[in-house]
Scaffold this motif. Structure first.
Motif, short mmCIF file in Angstrom:
data_model
loop_
_atom_site.label_atom_id
_atom_site.label_comp_id
_atom_site.label_asym_id
_atom_site.label_seq_id
_atom_site.Cartn_x
_atom_site.Cartn_y
_atom_site.Cartn_z
N CYS A 1 -4.76 11.64 2.69
CA CYS A 1 -5.52 12.72 2.03
C CYS A 1 -4.74 13.30 0.86
O CYS A 1 -5.30 13.58 -0.20
N SER A 2 -3.46 13.46 1.04
CA SER A 2 -2.60 13.99 -0.01
C SER A 2 -2.56 13.03 -1.21
O SER A 2 -2.60 13.45 -2.36
N ALA A 3 -2.49 11.73 -0.94
CA ALA A 3 -2.46 10.74 -2.01
C ALA A 3 -3.74 10.75 -2.83
O ALA A 3 -3.71 10.51 -4.04
N LEU A 4 -4.85 11.06 -2.19
CA LEU A 4 -6.14 11.05 -2.88
C LEU A 4 -6.37 12.32 -3.69
O LEU A 4 -7.21 12.35 -4.58
N LEU B 1 -3.60 -1.68 -7.97
CA LEU B 1 -4.44 -2.86 -8.07
C LEU B 1 -3.65 -4.10 -7.71
O LEU B 1 -2.49 -4.24 -8.06
N THR B 2 -4.30 -5.01 -7.02
CA THR B 2 -3.65 -6.25 -6.64
C THR B 2 -4.29 -7.40 -7.40
O THR B 2 -5.43 -7.30 -7.85
N ASP B 3 -3.57 -8.48 -7.54
CA ASP B 3 -4.11 -9.63 -8.25
C ASP B 3 -5.23 -10.32 -7.49
O ASP B 3 -6.13 -10.89 -8.08
N ASN B 4 -5.19 -10.27 -6.18
CA ASN B 4 -6.19 -10.99 -5.40
C ASN B 4 -7.49 -10.21 -5.21
O ASN B 4 -8.44 -10.71 -4.65
N ARG B 5 -7.53 -8.99 -5.67
CA ARG B 5 -8.72 -8.14 -5.65
C ARG B 5 -9.29 -7.92 -4.25
O ARG B 5 -10.47 -7.68 -4.08
N GLU B 6 -8.46 -7.99 -3.25
CA GLU B 6 -8.89 -7.70 -1.88
C GLU B 6 -8.66 -6.25 -1.51
O GLU B 6 -9.15 -5.78 -0.51
N TYR B 7 -7.86 -5.54 -2.29
CA TYR B 7 -7.60 -4.12 -2.12
C TYR B 7 -7.10 -3.75 -0.72
O TYR B 7 -7.68 -2.92 -0.03
N PRO B 8 -6.02 -4.37 -0.25
CA PRO B 8 -5.54 -4.08 1.11
C PRO B 8 -5.07 -2.64 1.28
O PRO B 8 -5.29 -2.05 2.34
N ILE B 9 -4.44 -2.06 0.28
CA ILE B 9 -3.96 -0.68 0.41
C ILE B 9 -5.14 0.28 0.46
O ILE B 9 -5.17 1.20 1.28
N SER C 1 -17.02 -2.05 -3.11
CA SER C 1 -17.24 -1.09 -4.21
C SER C 1 -16.41 0.17 -4.00
O SER C 1 -15.85 0.72 -4.96
N LEU C 2 -16.33 0.61 -2.76
CA LEU C 2 -15.52 1.79 -2.46
C LEU C 2 -14.05 1.51 -2.68
O LEU C 2 -13.34 2.33 -3.25
N TYR C 3 -13.58 0.34 -2.28
CA TYR C 3 -12.18 -0.01 -2.48
C TYR C 3 -11.84 -0.05 -3.97
O TYR C 3 -10.79 0.41 -4.40
N GLU C 4 -12.76 -0.61 -4.77
CA GLU C 4 -12.54 -0.67 -6.21
C GLU C 4 -12.49 0.73 -6.82
O GLU C 4 -11.62 1.03 -7.65
N ALA C 5 -13.42 1.59 -6.40
CA ALA C 5 -13.44 2.97 -6.91
C ALA C 5 -12.17 3.71 -6.48
O ALA C 5 -11.60 4.49 -7.25
N LEU C 6 -11.74 3.45 -5.26
CA LEU C 6 -10.52 4.08 -4.76
C LEU C 6 -9.30 3.61 -5.55
O LEU C 6 -8.42 4.41 -5.89
N ALA C 7 -9.26 2.33 -5.87
CA ALA C 7 -8.15 1.80 -6.67
C ALA C 7 -8.12 2.47 -8.04
O ALA C 7 -7.05 2.86 -8.53
N ILE D 1 -6.24 2.82 3.48
CA ILE D 1 -6.48 4.25 3.32
C ILE D 1 -7.85 4.62 3.89
O ILE D 1 -7.99 5.63 4.59
N CYS D 2 -8.86 3.79 3.61
CA CYS D 2 -10.20 4.06 4.16
C CYS D 2 -10.18 4.04 5.69
O CYS D 2 -10.79 4.90 6.33
N GLU D 3 -9.49 3.08 6.27
CA GLU D 3 -9.43 2.98 7.73
C GLU D 3 -8.70 4.18 8.33
O GLU D 3 -9.09 4.69 9.37
N ILE D 4 -7.65 4.64 7.67
CA ILE D 4 -6.92 5.81 8.17
C ILE D 4 -7.80 7.05 8.11
O ILE D 4 -7.89 7.82 9.08
#
Length: 149
Positions: free
Chosen positions: A94-97, A63-71, A44-50, A75-78
């Motif tokens: 942080c700047s990107a967000l 957004l990716t087609d596979n909906r795994e949200y790797p990017i 849910s967080l990855y989707e909101a972040l996307a 970002i969350c892990e960083i």
């Protein structure tokens, strides 16, 4: 019922839940007999972040087609690792967000996590109250047995 976030336990729970979600843990509430129920998942967080990143003017939608949200997961892990671990990558994430809306949040990711968790806080509070009531009833039953013996 009182708003759970207005209780003594509420703000600490919210703070811990936000950090747990950012670190990739599911925010749960315990139901009777200890069975956990998921309130908010990292997905849910990855989707909101996307969605958040897609709304930023300086970033193309990620957004990716596979909906795994790797990017978004990266970002969350960083951000979870912090600036001591990731240095410039943390600053770039942080700047990107963008700037956090809440002054007490270190990053906009914390804003997103709170927006997902806050609506579920009363559900957690209700589950916690049920858990405490079940424990109290069990303690009273044990005390009655001990008094009868």
């Amino acid at each position: 019922m009182t708003d759970f976030l207005d209780t003594v336990e509420g703000p600490d729970w919210l703070y811990d839940a936000i950090n747990s979600l950012i670190c990739g843990d599911t925010v749960t509430a315990l139901r009777s007999f200890g069975k956990p129920v998921a309130l908010v998942t990292p997905q849910s967080l990855y989707e909101a972040l996307a969605e958040h990143l897609g709304a930023q003017e300086h970033i193309a939608p990620l957004l990716t087609d596979n909906r795994e949200y790797p990017i978004e997961q990266m970002i969350c892990e960083i951000i979870a690792g912090g600036s001591r671990v990731h240095g410039k990558a943390y600053d770039s994430a942080c700047s990107a967000l963008g700037t956090p809306k809440a002054k007490h949040h270190p990053t906009a990711l914390h804003d997103l996590a709170e927006s997902l968790i806050r609506p579920r806080a009363n559900e957690y509070g209700q589950a916690r109250a049920e858990e405490l009531a079940t424990d109290l009833a069990a303690d009273r039953a044990d005390q009655r047995k001990a008094d009868a013996a």
